[in-house]
Design a protein around this motif. Structure first.
Motif, PDB file in Angstrom:
ATOM      1  N   GLU A  33       0.818  -1.208   0.000  1.00 26.92           N
ATOM      2  CA  GLU A  33       0.000   0.000   0.000  1.00 26.92           C
ATOM      3  C   GLU A  33       0.853   1.261   0.000  1.00 26.92           C
ATOM      4  N   SER A  34       2.113   1.125   0.386  1.00 28.79           N
ATOM      5  CA  SER A  34       2.990   2.302   0.436  1.00 28.79           C
ATOM      6  C   SER A  34       3.577   2.661  -0.927  1.00 28.79           C
ATOM      7  N   ILE A  35       3.319   1.840  -1.946  1.00 26.50           N
ATOM      8  CA  ILE A  35       3.854   2.112  -3.286  1.00 26.50           C
ATOM      9  C   ILE A  35       3.030   3.205  -3.968  1.00 26.50           C
ATOM     10  N   THR A  36       3.710   4.217  -4.473  1.00 30.04           N
ATOM     11  CA  THR A  36       3.060   5.295  -5.230  1.00 30.04           C
ATOM     12  C   THR A  36       3.768   5.438  -6.579  1.00 30.04           C
ATOM     13  N   ASN A  37       3.224   6.290  -7.419  1.00 36.36           N
ATOM     14  CA  ASN A  37       3.855   6.545  -8.728  1.00 36.36           C
ATOM     15  C   ASN A  37       5.252   7.132  -8.557  1.00 36.36           C
ATOM     16  N   GLU A  38       5.433   7.923  -7.513  1.00 35.58           N
ATOM     17  CA  GLU A  38       6.705   8.612  -7.317  1.00 35.58           C
ATOM     18  C   GLU A  38       7.803   7.693  -6.755  1.00 35.58           C
ATOM     19  N   ASN A  39       7.428   6.751  -5.889  1.00 37.69           N
ATOM     20  CA  ASN A  39       8.458   5.903  -5.261  1.00 37.69           C
ATOM     21  C   ASN A  39       8.453   4.471  -5.795  1.00 37.69           C
ATOM     22  N   LEU A  40       7.828   4.241  -6.953  1.00 34.29           N
ATOM     23  CA  LEU A  40       7.642   2.897  -7.494  1.00 34.29           C
ATOM     24  C   LEU A  40       8.954   2.122  -7.581  1.00 34.29           C
ATOM     25  N   ASN A  41       9.957   2.678  -8.239  1.00 33.23           N
ATOM     26  CA  ASN A  41      11.226   1.953  -8.452  1.00 33.23           C
ATOM     27  C   ASN A  41      11.914   1.629  -7.126  1.00 33.23           C
ATOM     28  N   GLU A  42      11.973   2.624  -6.253  1.00 30.80           N
ATOM     29  CA  GLU A  42      12.650   2.448  -4.973  1.00 30.80           C
ATOM     30  C   GLU A  42      11.950   1.400  -4.114  1.00 30.80           C
ATOM     31  N   LYS A  43      10.619   1.478  -4.024  1.00 30.42           N
ATOM     32  CA  LYS A  43       9.863   0.557  -3.183  1.00 30.42           C
ATOM     33  C   LYS A  43       9.902  -0.875  -3.714  1.00 30.42           C
ATOM     34  N   VAL A  44       9.851  -1.020  -5.028  1.00 32.49           N
ATOM     35  CA  VAL A  44       9.884  -2.359  -5.610  1.00 32.49           C
ATOM     36  C   VAL A  44      11.206  -3.040  -5.274  1.00 32.49           C
ATOM     37  N   ARG A  45      12.301  -2.325  -5.462  1.00 31.84           N
ATOM     38  CA  ARG A  45      13.617  -2.913  -5.159  1.00 31.84           C
ATOM     39  C   ARG A  45      13.715  -3.259  -3.663  1.00 31.84           C
ATOM     40  N   GLU A  46      13.220  -2.387  -2.818  1.00 35.01           N
ATOM     41  CA  GLU A  46      13.263  -2.610  -1.371  1.00 35.01           C
ATOM     42  C   GLU A  46      12.440  -3.830  -0.975  1.00 35.01           C
TER      43      GLU A  46
END
Length: 343
Positions: A281-294
């Protein structure tokens, strides 16, 4: 992209596939590239071939009529063909290839966010231990062993009290009397043997197969020896054969602590797996790449732990650590009574 990475596609990613893949990140990239291909195919419209065919037909028709408009329609048809074959197709291909290259580099199109979230949520569901879960029996066994440890320490406290010291002295006095009677009996046997009389040897009731010199003070050392129920039972028999109650309790304390070490290791791994949770739920358009890798990294750490837990047999471990203190104590008392009667 309604279909890319949908539940029907995700269902083929079984637990074994995810647990056995060499790299969860590489697997995620491969799956996302497949999603990107489906998404790209759905976005590319069919070339306007019907317009081109119509213009070719008009050109042929006007050519038969020898109308100068045939030249204009022919030029238009040719230009349309060039645009379809070279400009449009080349541009679309370059765009698709760019998306694929970006995905492989960990840069994901926002249009793929929904399928990425579904995949991460699905992986979080299936990357769990087969049997070692937060509802496992190991937690109950751990609590029971901890309670037994408290009881043993309480019993040790009793033997330090005045009543305990008095009772211990009586036990030692009785044991000394038994030893004296045994020595006297052995002397009589020796005398009868020397006179050629056939006599029966004195039976102490002790099992020679149990080494009375075997003692442990370090639970970690004993924990390495206990690999199954047979060894745990052998250690219990060894401990129960000890006459001195303080020494017997101290040895059982070491045993319980050793079993707790086995339980604590597995429980800590189960709790660590639960702690390695992700929040899509914390994934947004702005942090997509960073959150996916994390999140894939977190799932990778969980996957390694799950693999270790799956290699541990619950049946074997629980059989080794889940002993019944009351039954063991009763068995020990009966054994000591038998030995006393034989003496």
């Amino acid at each position: 992209m309604e279909e890319a990475g949908g539940r029907r596609d995700l269902s083929v990613e079984l637990r074994d596939e995810l647990l056995q893949t060499p790299s969860l990140w590489e697997c995620f990239i491969d799956k996302t590239v497949i999603d990107a291909k489906k998404w790209s195919a759905s976005k590319v419209s069919n070339p306007p071939w019907f317009i081109f065919i119509g213009m070719v037909g008009v050109t042929i028709f006007l050519g038969f009529l020898k109308n100068y408009m045939a030249i204009l329609s022919g030029i238009f048809a040719l230009g349309l063909a060039i645009w379809i074959l070279f400009v449009r197709n080349t541009g679309s291909k370059d765009t698709v290839e760019k998306v694929f290259d970006e995905v492989k580099d960990g840069i994901f199109p926002v249009d793929l966010k929904d399928s990425i979230i579904r995949r991460l949520r699905w992986w979080s569901v299936v990357i769990v231990p087969n049997e070692w879960t937060k509802n496992s029996k190991i937690f109950g066994v751990q609590a029971k062993l901890f309670k037994r440890l408290q009881d043993l320490e309480s019993e040790l406290g009793y033997w330090s009290s005045a009543d305990g010291v008095e009772k211990l002295a009586k036990i030692h006095e009785d044991e000394e009397a038994i030893k004296i009677r045994q020595e006297e009996y052995n002397k009589k046997l020796s005398l009868l043997k020397s006179r050629g009389v056939n006599v029966r040897e004195f039976e102490t009731g002790q099992d020679d197969s149990l080494p009375i010199t075997e003692r442990y003070s370090d639970p970690a050392v004993l924990a390495k020896r206990i690999r199954g129920k047979a060894e745990c039972d052998r250690q219990l028999m060894r401990i129960h054969s000890i006459i001195d109650p303080i020494e017997r309790l101290q040895e059982e304390v070491v045993l319980v602590k050793a079993l707790l070490l086995r339980c604590d290791k597995i429980v800590s791994m189960i709790e660590e797996v639960d702690a390695l949770a992700i929040s899509v739920e914390s994934i947004t358009n702005e942090n997509l790449n960073e959150k996916v890798r994390e999140m894939v990294y977190i799932l990778e750490q969980r996957r390694l732990l799950v693999g270790k837990l799956n290699r541990i047999s619950p049946k074997r471990v629980l059989a080794a650590v889940d002993y019944d203190p009351k039954l063991a104590k009763l068995k020990a008392e009966n054994e000591r009574k038998k030995n006393a009667e034989k003496r």
